[in-house]
Design an enzyme around this catalytic site. Structure first.
Site, short mmCIF file in Angstrom:
data_model
loop_
_atom_site.label_atom_id
_atom_site.label_comp_id
_atom_site.label_asym_id
_atom_site.label_seq_id
_atom_site.Cartn_x
_atom_site.Cartn_y
_atom_site.Cartn_z
N GLN A 19 29.12 63.07 -11.79
CA GLN A 19 28.12 64.02 -12.32
C GLN A 19 26.85 64.04 -11.48
O GLN A 19 26.36 65.10 -11.12
CB GLN A 19 27.77 63.67 -13.78
N ILE A 42 36.77 57.72 -4.29
CA ILE A 42 38.01 56.97 -4.42
C ILE A 42 39.17 57.96 -4.56
O ILE A 42 38.97 59.08 -5.05
CB ILE A 42 38.00 55.97 -5.61
N ASN A 61 35.68 52.46 -2.09
CA ASN A 61 35.79 51.93 -3.44
C ASN A 61 34.77 50.81 -3.57
O ASN A 61 34.74 49.88 -2.76
CB ASN A 61 37.22 51.40 -3.67
N TYR A 150 28.10 48.53 -21.31
CA TYR A 150 27.36 49.35 -20.35
C TYR A 150 25.93 48.81 -20.20
O TYR A 150 25.43 48.61 -19.08
CB TYR A 150 27.34 50.79 -20.86
N LYS A 154 23.89 47.09 -17.09
CA LYS A 154 22.67 47.73 -16.55
C LYS A 154 21.52 46.75 -16.47
O LYS A 154 20.74 46.76 -15.51
CB LYS A 154 22.30 48.97 -17.39
N1 SER Z 1 24.38 58.95 -20.10
C1 SER Z 1 24.73 57.57 -20.23
C2 SER Z 1 25.69 57.37 -21.32
O1 SER Z 1 25.62 58.09 -22.27
C3 SER Z 1 23.53 56.72 -20.47
O2 SER Z 1 22.90 56.45 -19.27
O3 SER Z 1 26.48 56.48 -21.26
#
Ligand code: SER
Length: 325
Positions: A19, A42, A61, A150, A154
């Site tokens: 994106q 990739i 990769n 996630y 981060k």
């Molecule tokens: N846009 C991302 C997500 O929703 C957050 O950084 O996972």
């Protein structure tokens, strides 16, 4: 300690067909026509069309340190944009894969950057915050105890990037992106994806089924502002940077009913109903309502251009052309 030259000329974008990458690669090629702006991808996610034809590309990769080093050496890369990641909802399905891409990938990049003197941008996110973070006007420096994989990756990304800067002088910099809204390439598997999908549904004349509950505020940003941030932070005067990894940046904060109302001003018969996804909702509830981005404004002049209404107008105009509606 040697701080690398941050003047971008030869740039490797890892995750160039995603994106952010698909648009950032093209923006950098326009900004630096004299340089090598290399689209790393990739197999299965090959660049196509203008992205393929307008500059070099290479299989890179992120979990393969040799591939990264080869591309960096061949194209004399001075800056790496590390955009390979599983977004929040997908990372909950495949936490080990998310760890592998986000953490093992990052350490590969940082090691190559250390050896070759590259600057590195690895985005952080609103996802780096958690339930114990102050949700209103979330400060630059505050509690970061995220509960999603996630978010864990981060926070670790921010820490590891700062570590490589302080220990080895690798010129790491980044921003905490809000949910990003764009019409070129769809996001995949994020908690904020609804804010893109709602525009597609409205332009197609379809009812939008919203997976996020009414009243759930999250920071969002239109892609042109996000791209500007990604470039500006890497071109900022390093002597002015008190922070590095990573800066809060913000432009708008809204809940589903707010973006729906903005769309209805342009498409009055747009339709939406709620069918809340508990996984995404739990993640959304743990994230800030809105971040305080005053450090980014003060240290490198961050200033967004788009608000909800101007973004909605532009988004719908472009989607009408793209979808032939
Ligand atoms: N846009 C991302 C997500 O929703 C957050 O950084 O996972």
């Amino acid at each position: 300690m040697v701080i690398c030259n941050t003047r971008m000329k030869n740039v490797l974008i890892i995750g160039s067909t995603g994106q952010i990458g698909s648009e950032l690669t093209m923006k950098l090629r326009h900004l630096h026509p004299e340089g090598n702006i290399v689209a790393g991808y990739i197999p299965g996610f090959e660049p196509k069309g203008e992205l393929l034809e307008s500059g070099p590309s290479a299989v890179v990769n992120v979990v393969d340190a040799v591939q990264i080093a080869e591309a960096v050496g061949r194209y004399k890369i001075d800056t790496i944009y590390n955009l390979a990641a599983l977004l929040s909802a997908t990372a909950e399905k495949f936490p080990l894969k998310a760890w592998d891409i986000q953490m093992n990938g990052l350490i590969n990049i940082l090691e190559v950057a250390r050896e070759h003197g590259c600057a590195v941008f690895t985005p952080s996110s609103i996802g780096s915050f958690g339930p114990s973070t102050p949700h209103k006007d979330t400060p630059q420096d505050t509690i970061q105890r995220p509960t999603s994989m996630y978010g864990v990756t981060k926070v670790a990304t921010e820490l590891l990037s700062d570590y490589y800067f302080h220990k080895y002088g690798v010129d790491t910099r980044s921003v905490r992106f809000p949910g990003l809204i764009s019409y070129t390439t769809l996001p995949g598997g994020g908690t904020t994806d609804y804010a893109v999908e709602i525009y597609y549904a409205a332009v197609k004349g379809e009812e939008f089924v919203c997976p996020i509950a009414a009243g759930t505020l999250m920071d969002m940003m239109y892609m042109p502002d996000a791209l500007k941030a990604a470039v500006d932070i890497m071109e900022a005067d390093p002597s002015k940077l008190i922070h590095r990894n990573s800066f809060n940046i913000a432009s708008m904060s809204f809940a589903p009913e707010d973006v729906f109302a903005a769309i209805k001003k342009i498409i009055p018969d747009a339709k939406m109903r709620y069918e809340v996804d508990p996984v995404r909702q739990a993640i959304a509830d743990s994230w800030p309502d809105n971040m305080d981005d005053s450090c980014a404004r003060a240290e490198w002049g961050w200033m967004p251009h788009y608000d909800l209404d101007s973004m909605s107008k532009d988004m719908i105009e472009h989607l009408r052309i793209k979808l032939g509606k």
